[in-house]
Design an enzyme around this catalytic site. Structure first.
Site, short mmCIF file in Angstrom:
data_model
loop_
_atom_site.label_atom_id
_atom_site.label_comp_id
_atom_site.label_asym_id
_atom_site.label_seq_id
_atom_site.Cartn_x
_atom_site.Cartn_y
_atom_site.Cartn_z
N SER A 1 0.85 -1.19 0.00
CA SER A 1 0.00 0.00 0.00
C SER A 1 0.88 1.24 0.00
O SER A 1 2.11 1.14 0.09
CB SER A 1 -0.91 0.00 1.22
OG SER A 1 -0.13 0.27 2.37
N LYS A 2 0.22 2.38 -0.06
CA LYS A 2 0.94 3.65 -0.15
C LYS A 2 2.00 3.82 0.93
O LYS A 2 3.02 4.46 0.70
CB LYS A 2 -0.06 4.81 -0.06
CG LYS A 2 -0.68 5.15 -1.39
CD LYS A 2 -1.00 6.64 -1.47
CE LYS A 2 -1.72 6.95 -2.77
NZ LYS A 2 -3.20 6.82 -2.64
#
Ligand code: GLU
Length: 486
Positions: free
Chosen positions: A254-255
């Protein structure tokens, strides 16, 4: 399996494509190209509230950047279009009506407020969430009354209360779910748009999809889809649920692990061929050792059976290494073509210099062996393209040197360089190497001062090559500027 392979990539345009989404597209594409089948791009844009401006373009740009071409899709058309779900609402509506007519679906008039309360209550009681089927058995009168109140209903599927739904996943093998664990999910929303479940099933059938290859996160939706296929009297496709890409901490990528948008990797200067090879080998392998595979080798060797069941890690160091390998493989011309757009965007560079193609072409071979990304090439070569170097004067004064000795050395070098002709690597070496002992310096001391004077840095590509490319005029000007700094 004599069935013709037709696979699809079905992104929702709710954001910029993640490396995980694109890898899913890639597995689909590889199967299509391996087996001479078709790869379809379908835009699942039925969630109006979550639609993001520019997302479709970003999806297409990402695929095109990696050379993942589609045989059918929104822009190219095809026999099974339209390829935007928002243009296929009639199909979903008639499927929902068919299900209602045969008693497999029903109108539900429950308000969003009631559903929110129900959910809150379920959370409080630690019960699994799900609709309580209040409208499942409404009488005709009750329905007429609700309609008269002007309530716009949703359509829900009448999930069987008993029995099991089972299928054989190409990767997971036999998957069995108790129908009692599934709720009466929504098929059509009150705005007339379908949910993912209904639209996905209707379209995979209508588009004659043979294999649904998608991420593991959809595995829990599959029993619902199978119930829909059955109720609609349709043959389901084969399901292939591949594992997700993980971050170094083994959590879903994820980010917070850094860049995840595929276009960010393009912008950081990774080559498409690197990204293709790298992503294909996250969760798929030829054997336990092969790391470098061309697009054609991947097509030739691809098979669903070799997709891994466990999540694989996105290893940034490996990506950097691989990109360096692919950069070194480029011909001078390919390297120029790849780097030039990045150099042209460098705001610190002098416009005339970056537009001088011949000069850029002379600079690039000096860093091709060392750079791991195209942005790194820009960093490493920036000093060639700036009109004026900026550095702290103290940098000029190297080990066991002082201001006077440095100035003296730079002046002496200037005198040697002024008449030098030709101004190339060999002639530079021939006059500069003997100069050090003449000045009572070690070559390292002289060269360090010259390096900073002409590049503004203590580490740079080989000095004489660098000076030759910079040219006499620019070198003399930079040495003059260095003397002024001292
Ligand atoms: N629209 C879904 C997505 O965004 C498609 C999932 C599927 O492939 O069925 O990933």
């Amino acid at each position: 399996m004599t069935q013709k392979v037709r696979v699809r990539f079905a992104p929702s345009p709710t954001g910029y494509p993640h490396v995980g989404n694109i890898r899913t597209a890639m597995f689909n594409w590889l199967l299509a190209r391996h087996s001479g089948g078709k790869f379809v791009l379908r835009i699942e844009d039925t969630d109006v509230a979550r639609k993001v401006e520019g997302a479709v373009k970003a999806i297409m740009d990402s695929l095109r950047w990696l050379g993942i071409d589609w045989d059918e899709g929104p822009d190219v058309g095809g026999d099974y279009g339209p390829y935007y779900q928002s243009e296929r609402l009639e199909l979903y509506k008639s499927a929902a009506e068919k299900l209602i007519a045969q008693g497999d679906a029903y109108y539900c008039y429950c308000s969003p407020e009631r559903l929110a309360e129900l959910r809150a209550e379920q959370v409080r009681r630690k019960q699994p969430p799900g609709y309580d089927r209040l409208c499942r058995n409404l009488s005709q009168e009750e329905r007429v009354k609700k309609e008269a109140e002007g309530i716009k209903p949703v359509v829900r599927f009448k999930t069987p209360l008993e029995g099991q739904t089972a299928y054989k996943d190409v990767i997971w093998g036999q998957v069995v779910v108790e129908n009692s664990t599934l709720d009466d999910f929504v098929l059509l929303k009150s705005d007339g748009f379908p949910t993912y479940h209904l639209a996905n099933v209707v379209d995979d059938h209508a588009m004659k999809i043979s294999h649904v290859i998608r991420a593991e996160e959809w595995i829990s939706s599959t029993p619902r889809h199978l119930l829909l296929y059955k109720a609609l009297g349709l043959e389901p496709p084969q399901f292939v649920h591949h594992a997700m890409i993980l971050g170094p901490d083994r959590a879903k990528l994820s980010k917070r692990h850094g860049a995840v948008s595929i276009l960010d990797y393009r912008d950081m200067g990774y080559l498409p061929q690197t990204m293709f090879n790298f992503l294909a080998l996250i969760g798929w392998s030829l054997d336990d050792k092969t790391e470098l595979m061309s697009r054609q080798e991947l097509i030739d060797n691809f098979s669903l059976e070799r997709i891994g069941k466990t999540g694989a890690i996105f290893n940034r160091e490996k990506l950097d290494w691989m990109n360096g390998v692919y950069i070194r493989k480029l011909t001078a011309e390919e390297f120029f073509e790849a780097v030039q757009p990045y150099i042209m965007e460098d705001l610190d560079a002098g416009k005339a210099l970056i537009e001088d193609e011949e000069y850029v072409r002379a600079v690039l071979p000096l860093v091709q062996e060392r750079a791991r990304t195209l942005l790194e090439v820009v960093e490493l070569t920036r000093f060639f393209f700036v009109d004026q170097l900026e550095y702290a004067p103290g940098l000029l004064i190297g080990k066991n040197m002082d201001k006077a000795a440095t100035a003296k050395a730079l002046k002496a070098a200037q005198d040697k360089l002024k008449p030098l002709k030709p101004f190339d690597t060999d002639s530079l070496e021939a006059v500069l190497r003997p100069l050090a002992p003449e000045l009572g310096l070690k070559t390292g001391q002289l060269f360090a001062a010259l390096r900073v004077a002409v590049t503004g840095r203590t580490a740079a590509p080989p000095l004489f090559d660098t000076m030759a490319v910079l040219g006499k005029e620019r070198c003399l000007k930079r040495i003059e500027a260095a003397l002024a700094k001292l």
